[in-house]
Design an enzyme around this catalytic site. Structure first.
Site, mmCIF file in Angstrom:
data_model
loop_
_atom_site.group_PDB
_atom_site.id
_atom_site.type_symbol
_atom_site.label_atom_id
_atom_site.label_comp_id
_atom_site.label_asym_id
_atom_site.label_seq_id
_atom_site.Cartn_x
_atom_site.Cartn_y
_atom_site.Cartn_z
ATOM 1 N N LYS A 182 0.897 -1.159 0.000
ATOM 2 C CA LYS A 182 0.000 0.000 0.000
ATOM 3 C C LYS A 182 0.939 1.213 0.000
ATOM 4 C CE LYS A 182 -2.855 3.257 1.702
ATOM 5 N NZ LYS A 182 -2.379 4.640 1.827
ATOM 6 N N GLY A 239 5.009 4.166 10.507
ATOM 7 C CA GLY A 239 4.236 5.405 10.476
ATOM 8 C C GLY A 239 3.824 5.814 11.870
ATOM 9 N N GLU A 263 6.122 -0.266 13.170
ATOM 10 C CA GLU A 263 7.156 0.558 13.791
ATOM 11 C C GLU A 263 6.588 1.958 13.873
ATOM 12 O OE1 GLU A 263 10.852 1.443 11.620
ATOM 13 O OE2 GLU A 263 10.554 3.117 12.981
ATOM 14 N N CYS A 300 12.700 8.163 12.440
ATOM 15 C CA CYS A 300 12.102 7.473 13.592
ATOM 16 C C CYS A 300 13.074 7.406 14.767
ATOM 17 C CB CYS A 300 11.641 6.091 13.194
ATOM 18 S SG CYS A 300 12.836 5.224 12.194
HETATM 19 P P1 NAP Z 1 0.350 7.440 9.027
HETATM 20 O O1 NAP Z 1 -0.672 8.490 9.125
HETATM 21 O O2 NAP Z 1 0.411 6.448 10.129
HETATM 22 O O3 NAP Z 1 0.122 6.695 7.628
HETATM 23 C C1 NAP Z 1 0.946 5.630 7.198
HETATM 24 C C2 NAP Z 1 0.141 4.689 6.315
HETATM 25 O O4 NAP Z 1 -0.836 4.010 7.103
HETATM 26 C C3 NAP Z 1 -0.625 5.382 5.204
HETATM 27 O O5 NAP Z 1 -0.614 4.551 4.080
HETATM 28 C C4 NAP Z 1 -2.015 5.489 5.758
HETATM 29 O O6 NAP Z 1 -2.987 5.457 4.752
HETATM 30 C C5 NAP Z 1 -2.138 4.238 6.589
HETATM 31 N N1 NAP Z 1 -3.032 4.436 7.723
HETATM 32 C C6 NAP Z 1 -2.923 5.389 8.683
HETATM 33 N N2 NAP Z 1 -3.909 5.250 9.581
HETATM 34 C C7 NAP Z 1 -4.652 4.209 9.168
HETATM 35 C C8 NAP Z 1 -5.819 3.589 9.685
HETATM 36 N N3 NAP Z 1 -6.417 4.036 10.784
HETATM 37 N N4 NAP Z 1 -6.314 2.527 9.020
HETATM 38 C C9 NAP Z 1 -5.721 2.080 7.891
HETATM 39 N N5 NAP Z 1 -4.638 2.634 7.353
HETATM 40 C C10 NAP Z 1 -4.096 3.680 7.985
HETATM 41 O O7 NAP Z 1 1.800 8.041 8.922
HETATM 42 P P2 NAP Z 1 2.376 9.238 8.063
HETATM 43 O O8 NAP Z 1 1.390 9.675 7.046
HETATM 44 O O9 NAP Z 1 3.659 8.771 7.596
HETATM 45 O O10 NAP Z 1 2.660 10.410 9.069
HETATM 46 C C11 NAP Z 1 1.779 10.859 10.053
HETATM 47 C C12 NAP Z 1 2.483 10.930 11.391
HETATM 48 O O11 NAP Z 1 3.073 9.669 11.682
HETATM 49 C C13 NAP Z 1 3.654 11.867 11.464
HETATM 50 O O12 NAP Z 1 3.274 13.184 11.731
HETATM 51 C C14 NAP Z 1 4.471 11.273 12.569
HETATM 52 O O13 NAP Z 1 4.006 11.710 13.815
HETATM 53 C C15 NAP Z 1 4.251 9.811 12.459
HETATM 54 N N6 NAP Z 1 5.355 9.079 11.788
HETATM 55 C C16 NAP Z 1 6.266 8.464 12.546
HETATM 56 C C17 NAP Z 1 7.288 7.756 11.949
HETATM 57 C C18 NAP Z 1 8.315 7.056 12.757
HETATM 58 O O14 NAP Z 1 9.165 6.394 12.183
HETATM 59 N N7 NAP Z 1 8.272 7.130 14.054
HETATM 60 C C19 NAP Z 1 7.392 7.674 10.576
HETATM 61 C C20 NAP Z 1 6.434 8.321 9.804
HETATM 62 C C21 NAP Z 1 5.418 9.008 10.444
HETATM 63 P P3 NAP Z 1 -3.704 6.787 4.196
HETATM 64 O O15 NAP Z 1 -2.668 7.853 4.227
HETATM 65 O O16 NAP Z 1 -4.110 6.392 2.823
HETATM 66 O O17 NAP Z 1 -4.833 7.052 5.086
#
Ligand code: NAP
Length: 544
Positions: A182, A239, A263, A300
């Site tokens: 995905k 994420g 992670e 991360c």
């Molecule tokens: P994210 O919002 O967790 O999204 C990552 C992936 O997971 C996307 O493909 C998203 O799909 C999917 N997803 C998210 N929530 C979901 C749910 N409830 N059900 C099903 N699929 C879901 O991460 P991000 O867009 O990379 O960044 C958002 C925040 O994540 C950042 O601001 C940061 O705080 C954190 N982050 C942390 C790390 C780390 O390594 N610690 C890395 C990246 C991000 P869709 O976008 O299509 O909804």
């Protein structure tokens, strides 16, 4: 000379472009906030179902073997197309070309590393205990077998190394599991280019196209659907805590729960003793400033919390760190959600009592927002995703009381606390699970800190002495994981050789005739791998 590669806005299923899909979306250029590139469509239910059928068929036909040659071929293709992929990715992520070129090299190296591990059968843990008639014990042979199709969620912050061809994909394929990726909505064109390379590698090596599918999408339903699909046997994710937890919960609601290797967020605390601050405070400060702001703090393993021993040397280190932080170049954040999330978390932290702004990145005139904004809004619908970072200072009491100060601030920011060395343990005790924990100390005082190091080892997947947590080597000894909420599975890693183990399930064969055993366990050792026979490690040339 690499063939031209172009993104046209597609999902790839069974090696072919999948027409149309549900609602359309485009990537954004983080420097301007403007839309860029072709329109992509969220993979519809028919695309998902076709991808799953292809994956199941490929898995059944492979009989437990991994597409090793395709891993090697796609590594070469990635290197050949590095310039195009870096250029595309720079537009969609705002990350520097230098950083992205490093990601390409890391990714192709990782693909080759995983191929080599698969070829050597190193993670199969093939173990043979021959029958012992005197003890009345049967013959037992145990080996790791691939679990089946895996759903991989590409990350936003590593558009190459933790995305379509990244570590999760490489380790799942090396285990012998087909992968449905995905793609992250932030960089769909980069994902498409990488996906096209995988399709080409499978074709060139004569493998089934069911080994790989690329599902584009901006859709929670798509992700939830993958985690809930009966044929999917595991999920790998990088994420947010919210996203990882939602997928973990969805997988556990299934009639047959499956593992979710997520992670997520991590505080990555760094402690600096008085002796270390005295002897090399300036160098530590410079290294920390770079670690806090590299890739705009979107790693991360970025240190979110820095704990300094109080006293003149700690104070001086804090001053030098603040100055070095302010001087770091300002970069855009990956997408609007990351930008708004960062601003919200830093504003919430800065509004607390006993918290002050120590330093702010100056940035380019006119183009930079930072926490010093008087605006109380946490969502700015328009404009670029460039945000100047902020370093906060907090009292020990505030840190111990407020979870916000101990949490991840994904972006160029962090929290510094000065306290007595005797209180380091108090801080460590309050910390949640983390990917890393770091301490700067002097050799002669090492034993003084043995209890703190043991405590940090109970909280983190990697303990670092006299370094910075950013920078994760892809080698056998690496562990990139940690107790919840850093991950959903503390015993697993998403980087390094053991990443393959997530997608293997041990099976023990009792008194099974040779012809019916998996090749890894047969008497003649046809795969030529290392095995443990009656407790002794035996080499590739050894038969039973
Ligand atoms: P994210 O919002 O967790 O999204 C990552 C992936 O997971 C996307 O493909 C998203 O799909 C999917 N997803 C998210 N929530 C979901 C749910 N409830 N059900 C099903 N699929 C879901 O991460 P991000 O867009 O990379 O960044 C958002 C925040 O994540 C950042 O601001 C940061 O705080 C954190 N982050 C942390 C790390 C780390 O390594 N610690 C890395 C990246 C991000 P869709 O976008 O299509 O909804």
């Amino acid at each position: 000379m690499a063939n031209a590669l172009a993104a046209s806005g597609v999902t790839l299923v069974g090696g072919k472009e999948w027409p149309g899909g549900d609602d359309g979306f485009r990537a954004h250029d983080p420097r301007s906030g403007e839309e860029t590139g072709p329109v992509f469509y969220t993979a519809d239910a028919r695309a998902v179902s076709a991808a799953i059928s292809h994956a199941q068929a490929a898995f059944a036909r492979a009989g437990g073997s991994a597409p090793i040659d395709a891993l090697l071929a796609v590594a070469d293709l990635l290197d050949d197309h590095a310039t195009q992929i870096v250029a595309q990715s720079a537009v969609e992520t705002g990350l520097t070309r230098e950083r992205l070129a490093g990601e390409v090299a890391r990714t192709s190296g990782q693909l080759r590393f995983m191929a080599e591990l698969a070829r050597r059968g190193e993670r199969l843990d093939a173990t043979i205990d021959r029958a012992d008639a005197a003890a009345g014990r049967p013959e037992l042979r145990r080996v790791g077998m691939p679990i089946g199709p895996v759903a991989v969620f590409g990350s936003s912050n590593f558009p190459i190394a933790f995305s379509v061809l990244g570590g999760d994909t490489a380790s799942a394929l090396a285990a012998g599991c087909p992968v449905l990726v995905k793609a992250h909505e932030s960089h769909p064109a980069t994902s498409e280019l990488c996906g096209r390379l995988m399709v080409r590698a499978l074709e060139d090596c004569g493998y089934d196209q069911g080994w790989f599918a690329l599902l584009q999408g901006r859709s929670r339903a798509l992700g939830q659907g993958l985690a809930g699909a009966p044929q999917i046997r595991a999920v790998a994710f990088t994420g947010s805590l919210q996203g990882g937890r939602a997928l973990f919960d969805a997988a556990n609601r299934r009639p047959d729960p499956i593992p979710v290797y997520a992670e997520m967020g991590s505080s990555n605390p760094v402690f600096v003793t008085a002796a270390a601050a005295k002897r090399r405070g300036g160098r530590i400060a410079d290294a920390l400033a770079a670690s806090l702001t590299g890739s705009a703090g979107q790693l991360c393993t970025k240190p979110n919390l820095i704990v300094l021993a109080d006293g003149p040397d700690g104070e001086e280190l804090e001053r030098v760190l603040a100055a070095a932080f302010a001087a770091q170049p300002v970069q855009p954040l990956l997408n609007r959600q990351v930008r708004d999330g960062f601003l919200a978390s830093m504003r919430a932290a800065s509004a607390l009592e006993d918290v002050v702004a120590l330093s702010a990145q100056a940035g380019e005139a006119g183009g930079t927002r930072n926490l010093a904004l008087t605006s109380s809004s946490t969502s700015e619908a328009e404009g670029s995703f460039v945000v100047g970072g902020t370093l906060l200072g907090a009292s020990l009491e505030a840190l111990l009381f407020h979870e916000t100060l101990r949490a991840e601030h994904f972006g160029p920011g962090g929290v510094v606390v000065r306290c007595r060395e005797e209180d380091f343990t108090k801080v460590a005790e309050r910390l949640e699970g983390s990917l890393t924990a770091t301490i700067h100390l002097e050799t002669e005082e090492a034993l003084t800190w043995s209890a703190l190091v043991a405590l940090l080892a109970s909280k983190a997947g990697r303990v670092i002495v006299n370094g910075v947590p950013t920078g994760v080597a892809v080698v056998r000894a690496m562990h990139h994981g940690g107790p919840y909420p850093a991950t959903t599975s503390a015993r697993d890693t998403s980087v390094g050789a053991a990443a393959i183990d997530r997608f293997l399930r041990p099976v023990c064969f009792q008194d099974v005739p040779d012809a019916l055993l998996p090749p890894a366990l047969r008497d003649g050792n046809p795969l030529g791998i290392w095995r443990r026979v009656d407790g002794e490690l035996t080499g590739p040339a050894s038969a039973v």
